[in-house]
Write an enzyme that holds these catalytic residues in place. Sequence first.
Site, PDB file in Angstrom:
ATOM      1  N   ASP A  62     -17.381 -11.999 -10.676  1.00 48.25           N
ATOM      2  CA  ASP A  62     -16.417 -12.595  -9.739  1.00 48.25           C
ATOM      3  C   ASP A  62     -15.057 -12.616 -10.437  1.00 48.25           C
ATOM      4  OD1 ASP A  62     -14.790 -14.341  -8.315  1.00 48.25           O
ATOM      5  OD2 ASP A  62     -16.431 -15.693  -7.797  1.00 48.25           O
ATOM      6  N   VAL A  63     -14.112 -11.866  -9.911  1.00 50.00           N
ATOM      7  CA  VAL A  63     -12.823 -11.733 -10.613  1.00 50.00           C
ATOM      8  C   VAL A  63     -12.065 -13.059 -10.723  1.00 50.00           C
ATOM      9  CG1 VAL A  63     -12.469  -9.277 -10.095  1.00 50.00           C
ATOM     10  CG2 VAL A  63     -11.542 -11.023  -8.533  1.00 50.00           C
ATOM     11  N   ASN A  89      -8.545  -4.009  -7.015  1.00 49.02           N
ATOM     12  CA  ASN A  89      -8.724  -3.821  -5.569  1.00 49.02           C
ATOM     13  C   ASN A  89      -9.432  -5.002  -4.904  1.00 49.02           C
ATOM     14  OD1 ASN A  89      -9.399  -2.172  -2.958  1.00 49.02           O
ATOM     15  ND2 ASN A  89     -11.377  -2.839  -3.775  1.00 49.02           N
ATOM     16  N   SER A 149      -0.939  -5.192   0.043  1.00 43.93           N
ATOM     17  CA  SER A 149      -1.072  -5.115   1.501  1.00 43.93           C
ATOM     18  C   SER A 149       0.320  -5.186   2.096  1.00 43.93           C
ATOM     19  CB  SER A 149      -1.886  -6.318   2.001  1.00 43.93           C
ATOM     20  OG  SER A 149      -1.787  -6.449   3.405  1.00 43.93           O
ATOM     21  N   TYR A 162      -3.206 -15.610   2.547  1.00 49.10           N
ATOM     22  CA  TYR A 162      -3.375 -14.182   2.214  1.00 49.10           C
ATOM     23  C   TYR A 162      -2.013 -13.556   1.892  1.00 49.10           C
ATOM     24  CZ  TYR A 162      -5.087  -9.333   2.759  1.00 49.10           C
ATOM     25  OH  TYR A 162      -5.427  -8.012   2.551  1.00 49.10           O
ATOM     26  N   ILE A 195      -6.481  -0.695   7.547  1.00 52.93           N
ATOM     27  CA  ILE A 195      -7.499   0.275   7.106  1.00 52.93           C
ATOM     28  C   ILE A 195      -8.851  -0.151   7.691  1.00 52.93           C
ATOM     29  CG2 ILE A 195      -8.551   1.420   5.104  1.00 52.93           C
ATOM     30  CD1 ILE A 195      -5.475   1.723   5.079  1.00 52.93           C
TER      31      ILE A 195
HETATM   32  P1  NAP Z   1     -13.999  -5.260   2.005  1.00 51.93           P
HETATM   33  O1  NAP Z   1     -14.490  -4.103   2.794  1.00 51.93           O
HETATM   34  O2  NAP Z   1     -14.234  -6.646   2.515  1.00 51.93           O
HETATM   35  O3  NAP Z   1     -14.562  -5.129   0.502  1.00 51.93           O
HETATM   36  C1  NAP Z   1     -14.223  -6.099  -0.439  1.00 51.93           C
HETATM   37  C2  NAP Z   1     -14.751  -5.706  -1.795  1.00 51.93           C
HETATM   38  O4  NAP Z   1     -14.310  -6.692  -2.759  1.00 51.93           O
HETATM   39  C3  NAP Z   1     -16.269  -5.694  -1.864  1.00 51.93           C
HETATM   40  O5  NAP Z   1     -16.651  -4.668  -2.763  1.00 51.93           O
HETATM   41  C4  NAP Z   1     -16.607  -7.072  -2.444  1.00 51.93           C
HETATM   42  O6  NAP Z   1     -17.831  -7.103  -3.154  1.00 51.93           O
HETATM   43  C5  NAP Z   1     -15.443  -7.250  -3.411  1.00 51.93           C
HETATM   44  N1  NAP Z   1     -15.159  -8.648  -3.753  1.00 51.93           N
HETATM   45  C6  NAP Z   1     -14.908  -9.679  -2.907  1.00 51.93           C
HETATM   46  N2  NAP Z   1     -14.685 -10.807  -3.608  1.00 51.93           N
HETATM   47  C7  NAP Z   1     -14.804 -10.480  -4.909  1.00 51.93           C
HETATM   48  C8  NAP Z   1     -14.703 -11.210  -6.119  1.00 51.93           C
HETATM   49  N3  NAP Z   1     -14.430 -12.523  -6.119  1.00 51.93           N
HETATM   50  N4  NAP Z   1     -14.899 -10.565  -7.298  1.00 51.93           N
HETATM   51  C9  NAP Z   1     -15.189  -9.237  -7.309  1.00 51.93           C
HETATM   52  N5  NAP Z   1     -15.301  -8.495  -6.201  1.00 51.93           N
HETATM   53  C10 NAP Z   1     -15.111  -9.110  -5.015  1.00 51.93           C
HETATM   54  O7  NAP Z   1     -12.412  -5.180   1.806  1.00 51.93           O
HETATM   55  P2  NAP Z   1     -11.399  -3.928   1.896  1.00 51.93           P
HETATM   56  O8  NAP Z   1     -10.879  -3.880   3.277  1.00 51.93           O
HETATM   57  O9  NAP Z   1     -12.013  -2.723   1.280  1.00 51.93           O
HETATM   58  O10 NAP Z   1     -10.210  -4.477   0.985  1.00 51.93           O
HETATM   59  C11 NAP Z   1     -10.059  -4.094  -0.369  1.00 51.93           C
HETATM   60  C12 NAP Z   1      -8.664  -4.544  -0.840  1.00 51.93           C
HETATM   61  O11 NAP Z   1      -7.672  -3.935  -0.004  1.00 51.93           O
HETATM   62  C13 NAP Z   1      -8.441  -6.059  -0.729  1.00 51.93           C
HETATM   63  O12 NAP Z   1      -7.667  -6.498  -1.811  1.00 51.93           O
HETATM   64  C14 NAP Z   1      -7.661  -6.192   0.570  1.00 51.93           C
HETATM   65  O13 NAP Z   1      -6.869  -7.361   0.584  1.00 51.93           O
HETATM   66  C15 NAP Z   1      -6.822  -4.928   0.534  1.00 51.93           C
HETATM   67  N6  NAP Z   1      -6.328  -4.496   1.830  1.00 51.93           N
HETATM   68  C16 NAP Z   1      -7.178  -4.207   2.862  1.00 51.93           C
HETATM   69  C17 NAP Z   1      -6.658  -3.786   4.082  1.00 51.93           C
HETATM   70  C18 NAP Z   1      -7.506  -3.438   5.262  1.00 51.93           C
HETATM   71  O14 NAP Z   1      -6.937  -3.231   6.353  1.00 51.93           O
HETATM   72  N7  NAP Z   1      -8.807  -3.333   5.136  1.00 51.93           N
HETATM   73  C19 NAP Z   1      -5.258  -3.679   4.237  1.00 51.93           C
HETATM   74  C20 NAP Z   1      -4.431  -3.977   3.190  1.00 51.93           C
HETATM   75  C21 NAP Z   1      -4.969  -4.375   1.976  1.00 51.93           C
HETATM   76  P3  NAP Z   1     -19.265  -7.417  -2.392  1.00 51.93           P
HETATM   77  O15 NAP Z   1     -19.644  -6.156  -1.669  1.00 51.93           O
HETATM   78  O16 NAP Z   1     -20.184  -7.730  -3.514  1.00 51.93           O
HETATM   79  O17 NAP Z   1     -19.004  -8.560  -1.454  1.00 51.93           O
END
Ligand code: NAP
Length: 259
Positions: A62-63, A89, A149, A162, A195
């Site tokens: 957990d980061v 990430n 983001s 956020y 995304i």
């Molecule tokens: P996601 O599909 O919800 O995946 C999140 C990932 O982070 C999963 O691998 C999860 O692990 C891991 N995670 C969550 N909490 C954690 C913790 N405390 N320690 C270590 N790992 C943790 O999210 P995503 O959409 O791919 O987003 C990835 C990044 O991109 C995030 O920082 C998000 O804010 C950013 N982002 C996303 C979007 C979008 O539209 N999706 C847009 C802009 C920015 P588990 O599988 O074990 O839960």
Amino acid sequence: MGSNGAAIVTGASRGIGRGIALALAGVGFDVVVNYARNAGAAEEVGREIEGLGRRAWLVRADVSVGADRERLVAVTLGAFGRIDLLVNNAGVAPDVRADLLEATEESFDRLININLKGPYFLTQLVAREMVKKTGTGTVSSSKIVNITSVSAYAASVNRGDYCVAKAGLAMMTQLYAARLAEHGINVYEIRPGVIETDMTGPVKAKYDELIFEKGLTPIRRWGRTEDVAKAVVAVATDLLPFSTGEVINVDGGFHMRRL
Ligand code: NAP
């Protein structure tokens, strides 16, 4: 292909992190696949990386927890003996999108701890190792990438926690870029727009309408994890050597003011 080095990708079990991990393996990186809970998904990513002929190491950590961050770095050094690339990430959205006048301190603490404090201090640990290795000539040009983001600058009053965390992560990029340049370590911010991942699953209908009917983005489609991964690969393979503290928008043009 010889190894391009070792990368840590936080939150690599799903979504954008998974896409980044696979794309890095595709260009020759061995990858530490960090995740929080979802071991099955992480194992699948590990198998896919090995299928691409690279080594994968899975680390549940957990980061937001100091001892977990230390173990993540220690395990990486034990496995690969070096860290050439850190991709911050891992991130979470608030459990409920609550109005700024109603949102809780509990949600604020969770978002700040995972999305900002975690990467801030993980970067500190990794940067110390990178500085040591670059000093001895073991690692040539190490890099750090932060996935922020559009919320770093676009105000959404139903997820202020956020936005504040991502704005902090943007400043963190500048800070580490300024501090680490003398050691030959470049630091980049990649700023995704909307995304298609599990994170945006609950708001899919809202964004479908915004993108396809209201023209939210000049490029009228959802972003894909591969879009973000390609930007990381560009940085990781040294295509921006004279840029640091740089923001790379991967958002279909969302950031442009239009008239
Ligand atoms: P996601 O599909 O919800 O995946 C999140 C990932 O982070 C999963 O691998 C999860 O692990 C891991 N995670 C969550 N909490 C954690 C913790 N405390 N320690 C270590 N790992 C943790 O999210 P995503 O959409 O791919 O987003 C990835 C990044 O991109 C995030 O920082 C998000 O804010 C950013 N982002 C996303 C979007 C979008 O539209 N999706 C847009 C802009 C920015 P588990 O599988 O074990 O839960």
